[in-house]
Every structure is written in C-alpha cells, then in structure tokens.
Design an enzyme around this catalytic site. Structure first.
Site, short mmCIF file in Angstrom:
data_model
loop_
_atom_site.label_atom_id
_atom_site.label_comp_id
_atom_site.label_asym_id
_atom_site.label_seq_id
_atom_site.Cartn_x
_atom_site.Cartn_y
_atom_site.Cartn_z
N PRO A 89 45.76 29.15 44.46
CA PRO A 89 45.59 30.49 44.15
C PRO A 89 46.47 31.46 43.54
O PRO A 89 46.10 32.54 43.12
CB PRO A 89 45.15 31.16 46.01
CG PRO A 89 45.87 30.07 46.53
CD PRO A 89 45.94 28.79 45.81
N GLU A 116 49.97 25.18 53.81
CA GLU A 116 50.28 26.59 53.35
C GLU A 116 50.87 26.53 51.93
O GLU A 116 51.02 27.41 51.22
CB GLU A 116 51.32 27.17 54.35
CG GLU A 116 50.89 27.43 55.91
CD GLU A 116 49.80 28.02 55.75
OE1 GLU A 116 48.72 27.62 56.14
OE2 GLU A 116 49.60 29.29 55.58
N ARG A 154 32.26 18.68 30.73
CA ARG A 154 31.14 19.19 29.95
C ARG A 154 31.57 19.52 28.62
O ARG A 154 30.72 19.62 27.57
CB ARG A 154 30.28 20.16 30.64
CG ARG A 154 30.96 21.30 30.73
CD ARG A 154 30.14 22.38 31.93
NE ARG A 154 28.62 22.42 31.60
CZ ARG A 154 28.19 23.32 30.98
NH1 ARG A 154 29.03 23.91 30.19
NH2 ARG A 154 26.94 23.32 30.84
N ASP A 169 26.76 28.78 25.63
CA ASP A 169 26.91 29.16 27.16
C ASP A 169 27.75 30.45 27.11
O ASP A 169 28.22 30.72 26.22
CB ASP A 169 27.76 28.35 27.92
CG ASP A 169 27.34 26.87 28.22
OD1 ASP A 169 25.94 26.86 28.08
OD2 ASP A 169 27.83 25.91 28.75
#
Ligand code: ADE
Length: 233
Positions: A89, A116, A154, A169
């Site tokens: 993150p 963690e 993709r 897209d």
C-alpha cells in the site's frame, strides 16, 4: 512473458489465473504463470517465515531469509532477468501507463507481502518496484498481484481478440485518459427504458460525437482530476 508470484497464499490464485482471458493467454503460450510458496524456502525448522518487530509494535514482520532465498531460487530457474515488483500500500499507484510499461517486460517477479510488512533490509537488497492498487489496506498483496496481472496480461500483443481490443479502453493512451462511453445492447426497450435514439440513427459521425460527449461528461462528474492532469479536453 513469464510471471512469477512469490506468496504465502498460493491457493488464492488458481481461480483468477485459470479463468477467462488470463487462462486463454496461458493456453495460447503468451504468458506463463508460476506460483512459489515463500514458506518452502524457510530454514526455520518450524516453518516460520515471520517474527516480532524490533522496536516493538503490533503484528509480525516477514523475515529476510525466506524471501531472499525464494527470489534467488526462482530467478535461477530461467535465464531471463526478472523485473521485480512488490505489492504494497506504500507503493506508487498502479496506472494504465505503468501497466503498459510492465506489459513490455519479458519476465515479471511479483512479491505479495503479508503481515505488517517485510524486513526493510531484504526490500533494500531486492530493490523491487513498489506498487499499490489504491489508497486502502488489504490483508496482503495477493489480490493486488492478481489485479496487476490482469491489467498487464490483457495488454500483451495478441492476448485480446479483435472484438476485445484494449486500445479504446478508458485510461489507455489513445483514449485521452477519459472514461469509456456508455454501452447498450438489445433489447431496444427494457423495463420501459429506451436506448438513446442517436445509437439507432445509423449516423456514425453523430454517434461518435455523442459518445465523446458522454465520456467527457462522466469524466468531469466523477474524475475531474483526470481532465486537469491531461489538459486534453
Ligand atoms: N497490500 C495491502 N494493501 C495493498 C494495496 N492497496 N496495494 C498493494 N498492495 C497491498
């Protein structure tokens, strides 16, 4: 492309990698997935891969040794050097241009962290590209790894058929970083709701104009930041 994933939860992947476009890409030989259980490489006799954090605090930290040895063993299996990625993150946000860049790699090695965190020393040594899929915290890097794999595979030339072509897209370079337009299919009236007349008009110029305007409107409403960034609309 060869994609290695190093994880403690390999069992999370087969459903995603074994379905739809990701499955077809492997069957067609355009990509090969290899899952490696980091725990297999621990030298700890109880199979431990984590320990308590120095300095105190909650949770456990993934130790250096199992991950370092797992990466070394996996990288040795193939002469092609791997571009290392760490799902975290605290990484840089995953964007379409990042996916386009990664789709050009011959080999990706994705580390899906848990606990963690991972001991900083092994991260410093491995020097992977840290990537986040968004500003929220998941229980581990496995789902983010699957998101990245889907978004990258993709884009490998030949993976999408003509009808599925990626270049229109939302977010692809050719789409000027605005959303895709809304789509409609049969029936023409569903639950009293009609398909917009312009789509039935056969006037291709008018249809293109309408689609562009719809896409811009949706982008302005939901993601005005994209318009300001690109200055293209
Ligand atoms: N691991 C936990 N949360 C994550 C996120 N948002 N992106 C990438 N890896 C993660």
């Amino acid at each position: 492309m060869r994609i290695d994933v190093l994880t403690l939860f390999a069992e999370m992947f087969p459903g995603v990698l074994g379905s739809s476009i990701l499955k077809r890409a492997e069957e067609m030989g355009q990509v090969r997935y290899q899952l490696t259980d980091i725990r297999r490489y621990t030298t700890n006799k109880h199979g431990k891969v984590d320990d308590r954090p120095f300095g105190g605090g909650p949770g456990m930290v993934m130790a250096c040794q199992p991950l370092w040895d797992a990466v070394a063993a996996v990288e040795k299996q193939d002469k092609t050097p791997a571009h290392r990625v760490l799902m975290t993150p605290t990484g840089a946000p995953l964007t379409q241009p990042t996916c386009e860049r990664l789709a050009e790699c011959e080999r990706l090695l994705i580390i899906a962290g848990r606990y963690e965190g991972i001991d900083q020393r092994v991260i410093d040594r491995l020097d992977p590209e840290p990537i986040s899929i968004g500003d929220y915290v998941l229980s581990g890097g496995e789902l983010p790894a699957m998101v990245l794999i889907d978004a990258v595979v993709r884009l490998i030339p030949g993976v999408l058929g003509h009808d599925e072509s990626a270049h229109r897209d939302s977010f692809s370079a050719g789409a000027d970083r605005i959303f895709d337009h809304p789509h409609y299919t049969r029936p023409r009236v569903w639950e009293g709701l009609e398909v917009p007349d312009v789509l039935m008009s056969g006037d291709h110029t008018a249809i293109e104009q309408w689609r562009k305007q719809q896409a811009e409107q949706a982008t302005r409403r939901r993601r005005p930041d994209l318009l300001n960034e690109s200055d293209s609309v």
